[in-house]
Scaffold this motif. Structure first.
Motif, PDB file in Angstrom:
ATOM      1  N   THR A 156       0.833  -1.199   0.000  1.00  0.00           N
ATOM      2  CA  THR A 156       0.000   0.000   0.000  1.00  0.00           C
ATOM      3  C   THR A 156       0.873   1.256   0.000  1.00  0.00           C
ATOM      4  N   ARG A 157       0.460   2.223  -0.793  1.00  0.00           N
ATOM      5  CA  ARG A 157       1.181   3.501  -0.821  1.00  0.00           C
ATOM      6  C   ARG A 157       0.814   4.325   0.401  1.00  0.00           C
ATOM      7  N   VAL A 158       1.821   4.909   1.030  1.00  0.00           N
ATOM      8  CA  VAL A 158       1.628   5.720   2.234  1.00  0.00           C
ATOM      9  C   VAL A 158       1.773   7.194   1.860  1.00  0.00           C
ATOM     10  N   HIS A 159       0.785   7.980   2.234  1.00  0.00           N
ATOM     11  CA  HIS A 159       0.836   9.428   2.036  1.00  0.00           C
ATOM     12  C   HIS A 159       1.261  10.067   3.361  1.00  0.00           C
ATOM     13  N   ILE A 160       2.473  10.600   3.364  1.00  0.00           N
ATOM     14  CA  ILE A 160       3.053  11.163   4.587  1.00  0.00           C
ATOM     15  C   ILE A 160       2.725  12.651   4.635  1.00  0.00           C
ATOM     16  N   ILE A 161       2.065  13.063   5.711  1.00  0.00           N
ATOM     17  CA  ILE A 161       1.661  14.453   5.890  1.00  0.00           C
ATOM     18  C   ILE A 161       2.542  15.075   6.967  1.00  0.00           C
TER      19      ILE A 161
ATOM     20  N   HIS B 102      -7.901  13.794  -1.239  1.00  0.00           N
ATOM     21  CA  HIS B 102      -7.383  12.450  -1.497  1.00  0.00           C
ATOM     22  C   HIS B 102      -8.530  11.450  -1.608  1.00  0.00           C
ATOM     23  N   PRO B 103      -8.323  10.339  -2.327  1.00  0.00           N
ATOM     24  CA  PRO B 103      -9.355   9.292  -2.411  1.00  0.00           C
ATOM     25  C   PRO B 103      -9.622   8.665  -1.046  1.00  0.00           C
ATOM     26  N   VAL B 104     -10.738   7.953  -0.965  1.00  0.00           N
ATOM     27  CA  VAL B 104     -11.151   7.380   0.329  1.00  0.00           C
ATOM     28  C   VAL B 104     -10.245   6.235   0.756  1.00  0.00           C
ATOM     29  N   ASP B 105      -9.569   5.577  -0.181  1.00  0.00           N
ATOM     30  CA  ASP B 105      -8.710   4.439   0.178  1.00  0.00           C
ATOM     31  C   ASP B 105      -7.268   4.852   0.453  1.00  0.00           C
ATOM     32  N   THR B 106      -7.028   6.150   0.670  1.00  0.00           N
ATOM     33  CA  THR B 106      -5.681   6.639   0.935  1.00  0.00           C
ATOM     34  C   THR B 106      -5.246   6.295   2.355  1.00  0.00           C
ATOM     35  N   LEU B 107      -4.004   5.831   2.480  1.00  0.00           N
ATOM     36  CA  LEU B 107      -3.422   5.557   3.798  1.00  0.00           C
ATOM     37  C   LEU B 107      -2.558   6.748   4.192  1.00  0.00           C
ATOM     38  N   PHE B 108      -2.943   7.426   5.268  1.00  0.00           N
ATOM     39  CA  PHE B 108      -2.215   8.590   5.751  1.00  0.00           C
ATOM     40  C   PHE B 108      -1.253   8.190   6.874  1.00  0.00           C
ATOM     41  N   PHE B 109      -0.090   8.849   6.866  1.00  0.00           N
ATOM     42  CA  PHE B 109       0.791   8.826   8.033  1.00  0.00           C
ATOM     43  C   PHE B 109       1.025  10.266   8.438  1.00  0.00           C
ATOM     44  N   LEU B 110       0.483  10.640   9.578  1.00  0.00           N
ATOM     45  CA  LEU B 110       0.590  12.000  10.086  1.00  0.00           C
ATOM     46  C   LEU B 110       1.794  12.072  11.015  1.00  0.00           C
TER      47      LEU B 110
ATOM     48  N   GLU C   4       1.995  11.387  15.873  1.00  0.00           N
ATOM     49  CA  GLU C   4       2.098  10.431  14.772  1.00  0.00           C
ATOM     50  C   GLU C   4       0.868   9.531  14.741  1.00  0.00           C
ATOM     51  N   ALA C   5       0.353   9.293  13.556  1.00  0.00           N
ATOM     52  CA  ALA C   5      -0.841   8.455  13.402  1.00  0.00           C
ATOM     53  C   ALA C   5      -0.883   7.872  11.998  1.00  0.00           C
ATOM     54  N   CYS C   6      -1.317   6.619  11.897  1.00  0.00           N
ATOM     55  CA  CYS C   6      -1.527   5.941  10.616  1.00  0.00           C
ATOM     56  C   CYS C   6      -2.995   5.530  10.541  1.00  0.00           C
ATOM     57  N   PHE C   7      -3.685   5.971   9.512  1.00  0.00           N
ATOM     58  CA  PHE C   7      -5.107   5.641   9.373  1.00  0.00           C
ATOM     59  C   PHE C   7      -5.513   5.840   7.914  1.00  0.00           C
ATOM     60  N   TYR C   8      -6.622   5.200   7.550  1.00  0.00           N
ATOM     61  CA  TYR C   8      -7.161   5.334   6.203  1.00  0.00           C
ATOM     62  C   TYR C   8      -8.120   6.515   6.141  1.00  0.00           C
ATOM     63  N   ASN C   9      -8.180   7.115   4.961  1.00  0.00           N
ATOM     64  CA  ASN C   9      -9.042   8.275   4.767  1.00  0.00           C
ATOM     65  C   ASN C   9     -10.508   7.921   4.975  1.00  0.00           C
ATOM     66  N   SER C  10     -10.913   6.726   4.572  1.00  0.00           N
ATOM     67  CA  SER C  10     -12.308   6.319   4.761  1.00  0.00           C
ATOM     68  C   SER C  10     -12.673   6.226   6.235  1.00  0.00           C
ATOM     69  N   ASP C  11     -11.743   5.744   7.061  1.00  0.00           N
ATOM     70  CA  ASP C  11     -12.002   5.676   8.499  1.00  0.00           C
ATOM     71  C   ASP C  11     -12.087   7.071   9.103  1.00  0.00           C
ATOM     72  N   TYR C  12     -11.218   7.962   8.632  1.00  0.00           N
ATOM     73  CA  TYR C  12     -11.272   9.338   9.136  1.00  0.00           C
ATOM     74  C   TYR C  12     -12.594  10.001   8.757  1.00  0.00           C
ATOM     75  N   MET C  13     -13.019   9.834   7.507  1.00  0.00           N
ATOM     76  CA  MET C  13     -14.257  10.470   7.055  1.00  0.00           C
ATOM     77  C   MET C  13     -15.469   9.918   7.795  1.00  0.00           C
ATOM     78  N   ALA C  14     -15.486   8.590   8.036  1.00  0.00           N
ATOM     79  CA  ALA C  14     -16.616   7.997   8.757  1.00  0.00           C
ATOM     80  C   ALA C  14     -16.669   8.488  10.197  1.00  0.00           C
TER      81      ALA C  14
END
Length: 766
Positions: free
Chosen positions: A496-501, A594-602, A667-677
């Motif tokens: 999975t691609r990780v989007h680092i913020i 970002h799309p809903v299936d994006t994996l974020f690393f904050l 620091e946090a790792c979560f999916y965009n869909s989980d954040y939106m829900a």
């Protein structure tokens, strides 16, 4: 004299001379035999020289054995040119390996359960069945003709698209033969208006041989009584073996076309009897399939018959409430059996310990529980916590005393109640004990056995005559660790691609250069599947001056330099303006881009990110299941940790170099869909109080508003250099307090701080 001397010398030397002479003689004889044998095999017409060469070649040791086949000609020793022929390599066949070792070894699960439901009862009785048996069994599938648009949560439903009962039963068997026949040994069918004892059907199946052609349930006569044999009545459920279904498989189409019946269970029974000659039985190899017919509006708690208590299936069940009452009743029966078995085992252990080497001392208390942990040194001694009914003298924030509340208060109350119950069980009816107060309480967690308690109770003792007195009693209790279970987790990959913020404020600019250097070596040069995004946070004043004096101009220049150095890399940035840089506020902006299936690393600019951690971020963040909040390792203040010492080039993960910052939730790792829900669930609270966006961070939001697993653990691969955080007083009190605590705990260890204070006091005194 000379003659006698000669005779004496001859006696001593004579045997040696004779032996040497005899040896030479035998050697000559052996060579002559070999020459004759070789010469007889020599070719006619060879000259003497070649013949002598051949004879010499044929010479062998005296004790060796020579055969005709071993004599080789000179041609065997002449060099020959062998023409090279290129070997045609056949295309290698790709070896197929099963995903799981159980598949490759042909291992199967024991029991498959199919529940026959309908469109009208799926959301009522179907849900009740799922809640009572699904967590006890490996696979439970609900079969129905037509289903509702919305399937109840946690149920696997197979719909055949037709309400014809016989057709659905045919499709049920066909579906199992197509999908599950090679995965299970036994197949159990039950209607949704019947209660099934999940543990009892599992015990029954575990004692049956899997190679038997078995059709087991409640035998019934066919309607009309003209057909021989018996079928299993569907209301009480029936058990089919894999062997029986495999034998029935070739004839399933014939059953559908030739057998006419109004009832699906009777149709299946006729099919099995006609083509496999197997009748329904309720008893097999001494094992009985017990069932019970429940009366209308009957109360399970008032049923006292032994047949009811032994039942595997109870039918009919009129409504979900009755289903839950049945489940509670049978669960209490199984629980009492477990307690009785434990008591029996404890008595056996006590009886055996009497004849053991150490006598009764070999039986640890409580019986059957692991012995206490034995420390090897003073550093491993477990700490006891002192408490009363109102206060505890071991606080999370390091205070010497704090109020006993929350789960700790419930824990103490439960332990005291359990102690009083056990004391009264031991001394009644002779004595009746009443608690007056808790004098002293101690507890500690033993990783081997569980939580241990020691209570000093002041009790009022009342005898049978009504006389009372006050006594003090010390009791010991153990809350043992329960059975450890492996919880199945959804399948995740490391692809999975990780989007680092990386949020940046004015104070974070100094860390960007080091961050980009480390990230470039760990990610850009290794082509890590990750995208780096910077979030520039301006306050209103800085935003107005961005055209004349951009505070992040140097950072943007560095980004352009790295994009030029690594042409395949693009580093986007987003600019936001806010007075209070809340995590939720700027994540709302990022989430929409970002799309809903994006994996974020904050993360932040002071974090060293590597591939090892990014893989753990991927594995520990599970969409619609779990979010991951790692605890980074932060270095202590070098001026404190290495006071009057030379600073090392690299910092190791040791207790004197730094600590895992448990106060930090950046620091946090979560999916965009989980954040939106989760963000959607807090909309109502935000409308009532908009300040909630400033008082909560992402961690608090997931804990309060989501049903996801919030996984928080130390992360050795996530390392931060020391920095003093600028705590924002505009945020909530809890966030501000955590920030201040993190700054104070990050200065140094207690021993290092104590040495500085000691040196300071020594300097002041002189």
């Amino acid at each position: 004299m000379r003659f006698s001397a000669f005779i004496s010398v001859l006696r001593s030397v004579g045997p040696v001379v004779i032996g040497i002479s005899l040896g030479f003689t035998l050697s000559l004889l052996s060579v002559s035999w070999t020459e004759e044998a070789c010469y007889s095999d020599a070719k006619q017409g060879e000259d003497m020289t070649s013949g002598q060469d051949g004879l010499l070649k044929g010479a062998r040791k005296p004790n060796s054995i020579s055969t005709v086949n071993e004599v080789e000609s000179d041609e065997d020793f002449e060099p020959r040119i062998v023409p090279y022929k290129q070997v045609q390599q056949s295309a290698s066949k790709k070896v197929f390996r099963a995903k799981y070792i159980s598949t490759e070894l042909g291992m199967r699960e024991r029991l498959f359960v199919g529940v026959l439901t309908s469109k009208n009862t799926m959301n009522t009785l179907g849900v009740a069945v799922n809640r009572t048996i699904s967590h006890h069994l490996d696979t439970v599938i609900f079969f129905t003709g037509m289903r509702n648009r919305k399937v109840p949560h946690g149920m696997f439903v197979v719909s055949h698209g037709d309400e014809r009962l016989i057709w659905n039963m045919f499709q049920n068997i066909k579906y199992i033969l197509d999908h599950y026949i090679n995965e299970y040994d036994w197949f159990y069918f039950i209607q949704d208006d019947a209660y099934t004892g999940a543990d009892r059907i599992k015990v029954l199946v575990d004692h049956l041989s899997m190679d038997r052609e078995l059709y087991m349930g409640s035998p019934e006569e066919f309607i009309g009584g003209k057909m021989e044999g018996k079928y299993c009545y569907g209301g009480y459920g029936y058990l089919l073996s894999r062997t029986l279904l495999l034998r029935l498989q070739p004839f399933l189409e014939n059953c559908r076309n030739d057998i006419l019946s109004a009832r699906p269970d009777e149709w299946l029974g006729r099919c099995i009897i006609d083509y496999t000659d197997t009748n329904c039985v309720s008893e097999f190899e001494g094992l009985q399939y017990h069932h019970y017919e429940l009366g209308k509006n009957s109360d399970p708690s008032k049923e006292q018959s032994e047949q009811f208590k032994r039942a595997v299936a109870v039918h009919p069940v009129s409504d979900p409430e009755q289903m839950y009452r049945l489940h509670r009743y049978f669960t209490e029966i199984e629980l009492q059996k477990t307690y009785d078995e434990i008591a029996k085992l404890q008595e056996e252990i006590k009886n055996v310990s009497v004849v053991a080497f150490e006598g009764n001392r070999s039986a640890q208390w409580p019986v059957g529980i692991n012995p206490p942990f034995e420390p090897k040194s003073r550093f491993e001694v477990l700490k006891w916590e002192y408490f009363t009914e109102e206060e505890i003298y071991s606080c999370i924030d390091g205070s010497p005393k704090c109020e006993l509340r929350g789960i700790d208060r419930l824990d103490v109350a439960d332990v005291i109640a359990t102690a009083m119950g056990e004391l009264n069980k031991k001394y009644m009816p002779v004595l009746h004990l009443k608690k007056q107060q808790l004098i002293n309480g101690y507890r500690r967690f033993d990783p081997i056995r569980g939580m241990e308690y020691t209570l000093d109770l002041q009790l009022e003792v009342v005898n049978q005559k009504g006389h009372s007195r006050s006594i003090t009693k010390r009791v010991h209790l153990v809350r043992p660790l329960s059975r450890i279970e492996i919880i199945p987790m959804p399948y995740v990959t490391e692809a999975t691609r990780v989007h680092i913020i990386i949020p940046l404020t004015l104070q974070d600019r100094t860390y960007v250069n080091h961050f980009l250097e480390v990230f470039a070596s760990n990610a850009f040069e290794t082509s890590e599947n990750a995208i780096l995004t910077f979030l520039f946070i301006y306050d209103p004043v800085e935003a107005q001056q961005v055209t004349q004096n951009d505070i992040f101009a140097s950072v943007k220049t560095q980004i352009n330099a790295y994009e030029h150095k690594y042409p395949a890399v693009k580093i986007p940035w987003i600019s936001v303006k806010t007075e209070t840089p809340s995590q939720i506020k700027y994540m709302d902006i990022i989430s929409k881009k970002h799309p809903v299936d994006t994996l974020f690393f904050l993360a932040n600019a002071n974090t060293n990110i590597n591939s090892e951690f990014l893989n753990r971020c991927r594995m520990n963040s599970i969409n619609n299941w779990q979010v991951f909040f790692p605890i980074h390792f932060q270095d202590f203040n070098p001026d404190v940790a290495y006071h009057n010492q030379q600073r090392p080039v690299t910092f190791d993960l040791v207790k004197d170099a730094g600590h895992f910052d448990q106060r930090s939730f950046e620091e946090a790792c979560f999916y965009n869909s989980d954040y939106m829900a989760t963000r959607t669930r807090m909309v109502a609270d935000v409308q009532e109080n908009e300040e909630i966006l400033d008082t909560l961070d992402v961690y608090d939001m997931f804990v309060k508003y989501s049903s996801l697993h919030v996984f928080r653990a130390v992360e050795p691969a996530l390392h931060q250099q020391y920095r003093y955080q600028a705590c924002n007083p505009r945020l909530s009190e809890d966030i501000y307090h955590r920030c201040m605590q993190s700054n104070m705990e990050g200065l140094g260890s207690r021993s290092q701080l104590a040495m500085l204070l000691f040196e300071q006091e020594q300097g002041n005194s002189t």
